[in-house]
Design a protein around this motif. Structure first.
Motif, PDB file in Angstrom:
ATOM      1  N   ARG A  31       0.827  -1.197   0.000  1.00 45.63           N
ATOM      2  CA  ARG A  31       0.000   0.000   0.000  1.00 45.63           C
ATOM      3  C   ARG A  31       0.866   1.253   0.000  1.00 45.63           C
ATOM      4  NH1 ARG A  31      -3.041  -1.722  -2.467  1.00 45.63           N
ATOM      5  NH2 ARG A  31      -3.567   0.435  -2.772  1.00 45.63           N
ATOM      6  N   ARG A  32       2.010   1.225   0.702  1.00 43.84           N
ATOM      7  CA  ARG A  32       2.918   2.379   0.711  1.00 43.84           C
ATOM      8  C   ARG A  32       3.460   2.633  -0.688  1.00 43.84           C
ATOM      9  NH1 ARG A  32       6.545   0.636   3.945  1.00 43.84           N
ATOM     10  NH2 ARG A  32       8.174   0.120   2.437  1.00 43.84           N
TER      11      ARG A  32
ATOM     12  N   GLN B   6       1.032   9.237  -6.898  1.00 44.33           N
ATOM     13  CA  GLN B   6       1.287  10.662  -7.065  1.00 44.33           C
ATOM     14  C   GLN B   6       1.790  10.985  -8.471  1.00 44.33           C
ATOM     15  OE1 GLN B   6       3.778  12.098  -3.823  1.00 44.33           O
ATOM     16  NE2 GLN B   6       2.828  10.645  -2.423  1.00 44.33           N
ATOM     17  N   ARG B   7       2.165   9.954  -9.213  1.00 44.07           N
ATOM     18  CA  ARG B   7       2.686  10.145 -10.565  1.00 44.07           C
ATOM     19  C   ARG B   7       1.785   9.525 -11.634  1.00 44.07           C
ATOM     20  NH1 ARG B   7       5.458  12.769  -7.665  1.00 44.07           N
ATOM     21  NH2 ARG B   7       7.736  12.971  -7.650  1.00 44.07           N
ATOM     22  N   ALA B   8       1.040   8.475 -11.273  1.00 51.60           N
ATOM     23  CA  ALA B   8       0.287   7.728 -12.282  1.00 51.60           C
ATOM     24  C   ALA B   8      -0.850   6.987 -11.615  1.00 51.60           C
ATOM     25  CB  ALA B   8       1.204   6.741 -13.007  1.00 51.60           C
ATOM     26  N   ALA B   9      -1.733   6.436 -12.422  1.00 56.84           N
ATOM     27  CA  ALA B   9      -2.696   5.476 -11.903  1.00 56.84           C
ATOM     28  C   ALA B   9      -1.946   4.219 -11.481  1.00 56.84           C
ATOM     29  CB  ALA B   9      -3.738   5.145 -12.964  1.00 56.84           C
TER      30      ALA B   9
ATOM     31  N   ALA C 237      12.005  -0.714   0.628  1.00 52.81           N
ATOM     32  CA  ALA C 237      11.952   0.418  -0.298  1.00 52.81           C
ATOM     33  C   ALA C 237      11.303   1.616   0.385  1.00 52.81           C
ATOM     34  CB  ALA C 237      11.176   0.033  -1.555  1.00 52.81           C
ATOM     35  N   ASP C 238      12.100   2.650   0.666  1.00 53.36           N
ATOM     36  CA  ASP C 238      11.544   3.815   1.340  1.00 53.36           C
ATOM     37  C   ASP C 238      10.897   4.757   0.327  1.00 53.36           C
ATOM     38  OD1 ASP C 238      13.647   5.224   0.123  1.00 53.36           O
ATOM     39  OD2 ASP C 238      14.858   5.289   1.949  1.00 53.36           O
ATOM     40  N   GLU C 239      10.299   5.825   0.849  1.00 49.38           N
ATOM     41  CA  GLU C 239       9.554   6.746  -0.007  1.00 49.38           C
ATOM     42  C   GLU C 239      10.454   7.412  -1.042  1.00 49.38           C
ATOM     43  OE1 GLU C 239       6.634  10.676   0.365  1.00 49.38           O
ATOM     44  OE2 GLU C 239       7.160   9.502   2.141  1.00 49.38           O
TER      45      GLU C 239
END
Length: 291
Positions: free
Chosen positions: A74-75, A82-85, A276-278
């Motif tokens: 989910r993260r 924020q960039r794409a579907a 994998a961080d943000e």
């Protein structure tokens, strides 16, 4: 395609227009029902990527014992949206999907169903992003499902369908070769997959239903697949502290791609979506949108 609503399956038609997440059940080519979630995107960059639009969709393939609802998945979906579907789904044997896990073999059919669904929603550019087992699946899918008119024929038990191909591929923390047992976590994983007691642990401890049969035939390996993805762009991401697969795995994959892949070796990163961080996920999303 059917929708998941209050624990039941009901009919649904496409294309669909939605301002929020949509949860459905997709049918893979072998008949297994796969739960999937569609998020039309939240950021300005995703404004043209909603259902019925022609923007990019990122299809996320989770690792072994994961699911569409796991926090790390989910993260990733939240950052990518924020960039794409974004489409997330649970591989067979995981989450609320049917069937049993074949640990990277027939899972390519699940991914193909998710990609085809993305195109049915109006998206003309699809990027697959897979982690660990999902990383091996996106590589095989990229090699076996080619765009209409592309060179190369599929091998093994999948078929190439134009609507199910990916336009770019991101593989994170993937193995290069099958049957690897060189680390303690991989020896434990092989025990869980190959032993009756291990499969019970997988079912009740990790909520993962594992097929008892051996691969027959052995599927195309990730390293073989990596050399067949071009001309679609390929990104290989791997942490230098991955406890499952050492750095010879991503380097083998990059070498097999013959210089056509981008290779990111991430300092301090562990394994797959959990590590994998943000910041890294944002970089991956930016790569997906620009390549």
């Amino acid at each position: 395609m059917t929708s998941l609503s209050e624990g039941r399956f009901r009919s649904s038609s496409v294309p669909l227009i939605t301002n929020g997440p949509l949860r459905v059940a997709l049918r893979a080519d072998d008949g297994v029902l796969i739960e999937a979630v569609y998020d039309p995107g939240t950021g300005d960059d995703a404004a043209g990527s909603g259902a019925g639009g022609s923007g990019t969709a990122i299809v996320v393939a989770h690792g072994f014992t994961g699911s569409a609802d796991r926090p790390a998945v989910r993260r990733a979906a939240q950052v990518f949206s924020q960039r794409a579907a974004v489409i997330t789904f649970s591989f067979r044997g995981h989450g609320r999907s049917g069937g049993r896990s074949t640990v990277g073999d027939r899972e390519v059919l699940d991914l193909a169903a998710a990609v085809a669904w993305a195109r049915s929603l109006g998206h003309t550019r699809i990027v697959t992003a897979g982690f660990s087992m999902g990383g091996s699946v996106v590589l095989r899918h990229g090699a076996l499902y080619t765009a209409p008119g592309a060179a190369g024929e599929p091998e093994g038990r999948t078929e190439a369908h134009g609507e199910a191909h990916a336009d770019a591929v991101v593989s994170v923390s993937a193995p290069a070769r099958w049957y690897y047992r060189g680390t303690a976590p991989m020896r434990r994983l092989h025990w869980m997959v190959t032993r009756p007691t291990g499969r019970l642990v997988g079912r009740y401890g990790f909520r993962t239903r594992i097929d008892r049969d051996d691969w027959d035939p052995v599927p195309l390996s990730p390293v073989e697949a990596a050399g067949r993805i071009a001309p679609a762009p390929l990104l290989i991401v791997h942490g230098d502290r991955d406890p499952y697969f050492p750095l010879d795995h991503p380097r083998m994959l990059a070498d097999a791609a013959g210089g056509a892949a981008d290779l990111w070796l991430e300092p301090g990163m562990g394994h797959a979506e959990n590590a994998a961080d943000e910041t890294l996920l944002t970089r991956i999303a930016d790569w997906a949108m620009t390549r």
